[in-house]
Design an enzyme around this catalytic site. Structure first.
Site, mmCIF file in Angstrom:
data_model
loop_
_atom_site.group_PDB
_atom_site.id
_atom_site.type_symbol
_atom_site.label_atom_id
_atom_site.label_comp_id
_atom_site.label_asym_id
_atom_site.label_seq_id
_atom_site.Cartn_x
_atom_site.Cartn_y
_atom_site.Cartn_z
ATOM 1 N N ARG A 1 -7.715 -0.755 0.930
ATOM 2 C CA ARG A 1 -8.243 -1.978 0.320
ATOM 3 C C ARG A 1 -8.717 -1.712 -1.112
ATOM 4 N NH1 ARG A 1 -12.628 -2.646 4.965
ATOM 5 N NH2 ARG A 1 -10.887 -1.677 6.056
ATOM 6 N N LYS B 1 0.844 -1.199 0.000
ATOM 7 C CA LYS B 1 0.000 0.000 0.000
ATOM 8 C C LYS B 1 0.879 1.249 0.000
ATOM 9 C CE LYS B 1 -3.388 2.487 2.898
ATOM 10 N NZ LYS B 1 -4.271 2.426 4.086
ATOM 11 N N LYS C 1 -10.574 12.144 8.592
ATOM 12 C CA LYS C 1 -10.072 11.694 9.890
ATOM 13 C C LYS C 1 -10.062 12.857 10.873
ATOM 14 C CE LYS C 1 -6.786 8.128 8.404
ATOM 15 N NZ LYS C 1 -7.462 6.985 9.025
HETATM 16 N N1 BES Z 1 -4.454 4.200 7.073
HETATM 17 C C1 BES Z 1 -5.597 3.816 7.806
HETATM 18 C C2 BES Z 1 -5.306 2.728 8.835
HETATM 19 C C3 BES Z 1 -4.377 3.112 9.948
HETATM 20 C C4 BES Z 1 -4.848 3.652 11.123
HETATM 21 C C5 BES Z 1 -3.022 2.875 9.827
HETATM 22 C C6 BES Z 1 -3.982 3.969 12.139
HETATM 23 C C7 BES Z 1 -2.149 3.207 10.848
HETATM 24 C C8 BES Z 1 -2.632 3.756 12.012
HETATM 25 C C9 BES Z 1 -6.683 3.294 6.865
HETATM 26 O O1 BES Z 1 -6.705 3.831 5.598
HETATM 27 C C10 BES Z 1 -7.989 3.614 7.518
HETATM 28 O O2 BES Z 1 -8.232 4.746 7.729
HETATM 29 N N2 BES Z 1 -8.773 2.590 7.826
HETATM 30 C C11 BES Z 1 -10.023 2.772 8.461
HETATM 31 C C12 BES Z 1 -10.962 1.701 7.968
HETATM 32 C C13 BES Z 1 -12.390 1.890 8.389
HETATM 33 C C14 BES Z 1 -12.978 3.142 7.774
HETATM 34 C C15 BES Z 1 -13.186 0.674 7.981
HETATM 35 C C16 BES Z 1 -9.826 2.658 9.971
HETATM 36 O O3 BES Z 1 -9.013 1.864 10.416
HETATM 37 O O4 BES Z 1 -10.482 3.389 10.692
HETATM 38 ZN ZN ZN Z 2 -7.687 5.527 5.321
#
Ligand code: BES
Ligand code: ZN
Ligand code: MG
Length: 492
Positions: free
Chosen positions: A342, A256, A268
């Protein structure tokens, strides 16, 4: 720092002679006491030294020992000793040198094995890492030379040292990429690095898809995620082919490469955004591996595919509820733009399945916060239906100390990603098993004849605070050493 293997010689003049000792090893203490004219006994009575891992006691060198100081360094319980102990001691030794201004030390190894030399060298070198290119003034590590004392050094110890040097080079290369801020490490800078790796050797070639090509070829998922950003997306495809010999295996790796993850329209919160320059750690791992790959001379064809882009928000970006068409032909309903990893990886997986057709795909991504909630910062999750791939990767993990723990791909949960209007949704609507949902989504884009492992490195790819002696805060380079060990296992 220069590391040298030498035959044990207590007459060597160094700032410190460092001797690891195990808990309750009276014999070792008596031996050291004898070496320095019985002066250790008094010190031991005064101090609370119990030889717990990382604990230390320092005395002046005298008598048979020409070193200025003798440091007894706790190595913990003998029964719990493993190569990881030595990596951690390597990190502790760097700290001791910094605290005491030691520039030249000798270290006595507890055992003569090559694995120990390898691990100690990794610990010493990995803990020496600093990322201070943007600081006007910064301290540099004090330790410049480490002599490894062995009873009977031989050529295999030298080879172990070279192996460690390679693993460290790949790892620190990946750390640098992760630590670079997102305004310096954009998709086009990552492309530049891939080009440099390609140019360094005839065994590696690169194919790079530009925004225009991604649009023409139907990489709808990558295009949707990158649409909100001014910076352009790329798909990087590196391939390593050994010079001679028959290639039996073809392995594809996928990483990724989100150079900044704002979350997109599903923005976020501020405190969760600050480390999101590290959302390209999966791609960095593969570049770290490819940096050192030609030196290994493996008889395996290895592909690395890196979708790289930013996840930003704008009036051009993808919106929650939008339906997009991926490279596989499957449509995806984007319900949360922050589950973007994903989505771009889906295109990567279909590209690999259609164009590369390997036996194995191993994918690295900082995919879910849920994985951090489940396993914390030290441990990555592995999800795979293949018992063999799981066994080999877990074996590699135990050898290199980069921790992995399996999570199940619970098939019943797939129902939660069924969409009313598209082939699949990019999230489930409840909060449960977030890391597994990511793995299940990805597995939908891999045909059954290919063995596939998803490794969620959201935890160990980036340390806000250093808790392991040889991993400073920031990018860790997680995965490079794991892959090196894994490739050694499968190429045998
Ligand atoms: N890059 C984030 C995941 C992440 C979070 C990596 C904290 C490292 C530290 C990913 O793209 C993301 O935001 N995932 C979401 C998925 C959810 C919306 C289903 C998450 O983990 O909140
Ligand atoms: Zn994300
Ligand atoms: Mg080349």
């Amino acid at each position: 720092m220069k590391i040298e293997i030498v035959k044990t010689n207590y007459k060597t003049e160094v700032d410190a002679l460092i001797i690891p000792v195990f808990v309750d090893d009276a014999q070792a203490l008596a031996r050291i006491d004898g070496m320095i004219g019985g002066t250790l006994r008094d010190e031991l009575v005064k101090s609370e030294f119990s030889a717990e891992l990382g604990q230390k006691i320092m005395v002046r060198g005298r008598d048979k020992v020409k070193a200025s100081n003798v440091v007894l360094l706790g190595a913990g319980e003998k029964s719990r000793y493993k190569t990881e102990t030595l990596r951690r001691l390597g990190g502790e030794i760097s700290k001791i040198a910094d605290d005491n201004y030691f520039s030249r030390v000798a270290i006595e190894l507890p055992k003569n094995s090559t694995g120990n030399v390898w691990a100690l060298a990794e610990g010493l070198w990995l803990s020496e890492y600093r990322f201070n290119k943007y600081k006007e003034t910064s301290e540099t590590p004090k330790l410049k030379q480490a002599l490894l004392f062995l009873k009977n050094p031989n050529i295999n110890h030298e080879r172990a040292l070279q192996g460690a040097a390679l693993a460290v080079l790949g790892t620190t290369f990946a750390r640098d990429l992760v630590n670079e801020p997102s305004n310096k490490m954009r998709p086009k800078e990552i492309v530049q690095i891939a080009r440099e790796i390609e140019a360094s050797t005839s065994q590696i070639n690169a194919r790079i898809f530009t925004k225009k090509e991604l649009e023409e070829d139907g990489f709808g998922a990558i295009n949707a995620v990158s649409a909100g950003s001014y910076t352009e997306p790329y798909l990087i495809h590196l391939v390593y082919r050994p010079d001679k010999g028959k290639v039996r295996k073809k392995i594809a790796l996928l990483g990724k490469g989100i150079t900044f993850d704002s979350g997109g329209i599903s923005l976020k919160p501020a405190e969760k955004m600050s480390n999101m320059k590290a959302d390209m750690a999966g791609a960095a791992t593969l570049l770290g591996l490819f940096r050192v790959l030609p030196i290994l001379e493996l008889q395996v064809e290895i592909h690395a595919v890196l979708p790289v882009c930013e996840n930003m928000l704008s009036n051009k970006g993808v919106k929650p509820g939008d339906v997009i068409k991926s490279y596989s032909g499957k449509t995806i309903e984007i319900l949360n733009t922050d589950a973007e990893g994903r989505v771009i990886l889906a295109d990567g997986l279909s590209y690999i399945s259609k164009k590369i057709m390997p036996q194995i795909i191993i994918e690295f991504s900082t995919l879910t916060g849920a994985c951090l909630v489940a396993l914390g910062e030290n441990i990555a999750a592995i999800m795979t239906k293949s018992a063999k791939l799981k066994r080999d990767l877990l074996r590699a993990s135990r050898r290199c100390g980069e921790k992995l723990w399996p999570l199940p791909l619970e098939q019943d949960y797939k129902k939660k990603m069924e969409s009313d209007i598209a082939d699949i949704k990019n999230i489930s609507l409840d909060r449960w098993a977030g890391a597994i949902m990511g793995g299940l989504f990805l597995a939908e884009f891999v045909p059954p004849e290919i063995e596939f492992a998803h490794i969620d490195i959201a935890g160990p790819s980036f340390f806000e605070k250093s808790t392991i002696s040889y991993i400073p805060s920031g990018g860790s380079g997680y995965g490079v050493r794991l892959l090196l060990e894994y490739l050694r296992i499968v190429s045998q």
